[in-house]
Design an enzyme around this catalytic site. Structure first.
Site, PDB file in Angstrom:
ATOM      1  CE  LYS A 196     -10.063  -0.868 -27.624  1.00 41.65           C
ATOM      2  NZ  LYS A 196     -10.349  -0.851 -29.079  1.00 41.65           N
TER       3      LYS A 196
HETATM    4  C1  LIG Z   1      -9.302  -0.389 -30.046  1.00 38.27           C
HETATM    5  C2  LIG Z   1      -9.505  -0.767 -31.460  1.00 38.27           C
HETATM    6  C3  LIG Z   1      -8.504  -0.581 -32.431  1.00 38.27           C
HETATM    7  C4  LIG Z   1      -7.166   0.085 -32.115  1.00 38.27           C
HETATM    8  O1  LIG Z   1      -6.332  -0.736 -31.342  1.00 38.27           O
HETATM    9  P1  LIG Z   1      -5.086  -0.098 -30.555  1.00 38.27           P
HETATM   10  O2  LIG Z   1      -4.516  -1.199 -29.744  1.00 38.27           O
HETATM   11  O3  LIG Z   1      -5.663   1.011 -29.717  1.00 38.27           O
HETATM   12  O4  LIG Z   1      -4.134   0.423 -31.575  1.00 38.27           O
HETATM   13  C5  LIG Z   1      -8.753  -1.001 -33.730  1.00 38.27           C
HETATM   14  N1  LIG Z   1      -9.951  -1.544 -34.079  1.00 38.27           N
HETATM   15  C6  LIG Z   1     -10.925  -1.741 -33.173  1.00 38.27           C
HETATM   16  C7  LIG Z   1     -12.214  -2.335 -33.620  1.00 38.27           C
HETATM   17  C8  LIG Z   1     -10.747  -1.370 -31.839  1.00 38.27           C
HETATM   18  O5  LIG Z   1     -11.756  -1.547 -30.956  1.00 38.27           O
END
Ligand SMILES: *Cc1c(COP(=O)(O)O)cnc(C)c1O
Length: 393
Positions: free
Chosen positions: A11
């Protein structure tokens, strides 16, 4: 590996950029007020948003997390947050309590008026914000170039992409990269036991009426994937009426079924699979034993689903797996997968995993030990508004 940013989760890729897009557009629109971002977090998003907005001009950020709902490392990550424009506060209860509290703040008219008088307005940074989807397109293009440079593929060769998926933002970005011309073959959507997307992509029926599981890949513990609405908008040829109808059904009954035409488009683009906790553990252990490659539970789900896909279809096209978090963010699960039963406490668990594997602790996590705790406040849901007013003086 998309997790080499300040909070060791993917993120960061988008949340390092979004605040600057926001701040630039405030200037461009001659907005006089300062924006205050409110976040309710179950862990990863809050810290990534704090790091992204930290000391960005004309912005403030206030993060609420559930007192009983985040890991010790995650809590420490937030409580030690640096920056002059940040605030962190825990809420008595679970994630739902924090989330409901934040929603209530957004719809509180008198709060809005008081803040306007002080020169602030409220906004959010959740994952349906286009400013979060956009930056994620870039790394799929870059990964394709890496494969070319490594001579694993030649220009124009197809690659598949496999993404551990929760809110559908990351894999949607891969879908956009494909539309922009990156030769992506299949988009493989990987879920944990909360496999609502697996069923949807296979059958065209979205049904959230099912058991919710707390898994070892918590960022994918989601039953309503909000970015799916955006995919449907694209696949219907921007038919907003039809999409609104689906979302209306989802709201009212928790279920909708797309038309055969859309399902056809879905199955031509996507494959889907899921992997439960027991299998996730096995994959982490096997990946370490066979390749000396340490992965986190979310990434392990994706590797397993890719392997299932290859076995079922015989499609051996080179594939990109999006690795979304450092294994050191989930030390307890990873150590468990490596057969360790006695876990160290607090930040000592980072060293425990590092000593066992010889893999160094990522610098931002290693630094936690020496950082002073800046935020210790806990409030009940009804007092969150006081925290906002206190911070936005
Ligand atoms: C947020 C997250 C996801 C999922 O990603 P999306 O874009 O919500 O599908 C997968 N793995 C980790 C470690 C995350 O923090």
């Amino acid at each position: 590996e998309l997790w080499h940013g300040p909070t060791c989760a993917f993120k960061d890729m988008a949340l390092q950029m979004l605040p600057h897009l926001l701040s630039a557009s405030l200037v461009k629109n001659q907005e006089e007020k300062t924006v205050c971002i409110l976040v309710a977090t179950s862990g990863d998003t809050g810290k990534a948003a704090l790091e992204g907005f930290r000391d960005v001009e004309k912005t403030r950020i206030l993060v609420f997390y559930p007192k009983d709902g985040v890991s010790a490392i995650q809590e420490l990550q937030m409580a030690t947050q640096e920056g002059e424009n940040v605030g962190v506060c825990s809420v008595v209860g679970n994630f739902d309590d924090a989330q409901t509290g934040v929603k209530r703040l957004f719809s509180d008219e008198s709060l809005r008026e008081q803040l306007a008088g002080r020169g602030f307005f409220l906004s959010s940074a959740n994952s349906i914000n286009w400013g979060r989807v956009l930056p994620q397109i870039v790394y799929y293009i870059s990964a394709y170039c890496d494969l070319m440079r490594a001579e694993r593929i030649r220009k124009g060769d197809k690659v598949n992409v496999c993404v551990p998926t929760g809110n559908f933002g990351n894999i949607l970005a891969a879908c956009y990269a494909r539309e922009m011309g990156v030769p992506i073959g299949r988009l493989i959507c990987a879920s944990n036991s909360n496999n609502v997307l697996t069923d949807f992509l296979r059958t065209g029926v979205y049904d959230r009426n099912r058991t919710f599981y707390n898994t070892m890949s918590p960022s994918m513990d989601i039953l309503i994937s909000s970015n799916l609405e955006r995919l449907l908008f694209a696949l219907t040829g921007h038919d907003d009426e039809q999409v609104r109808e689906y979302m209306g059904q989802l709201n009212q009954t928790g279920r909708y079924e797309v038309s055969p035409a859309i399902q056809d488009r879905l199955t031509r683009l996507f494959s889907a699979g899921f992997c439960d906790d027991a299998q996730t553990q096995k994959v982490i252990g096997r990946m370490w034993q066979e390749h000396h490659y340490l992965i986190d539970p979310h990434t392990a789900v994706a590797f397993d689903v890719l392997e299932q896909y290859r076995k079922e279809t015989g499609d051996d096209t080179p594939a990109i797996v999006a690795s979304t978090a450092s294994p050191f963010k989930f030390c307890d699960s990873v150590l468990g997968a490596l057969g360790v039963t006695e876990l160290a406490e607090g930040t000592a668990i980072l060293d425990q995993l590092s000593e066992l594997t010889g893999v160094p602790v990522p610098a931002p996590l290693a630094a936690l030990k020496d950082k002073p705790v800046r935020f210790r406040e806990t409030v009940t849901r009804d007092h969150m508004v006081d925290q906002v007013l206190e911070m936005l003086r």
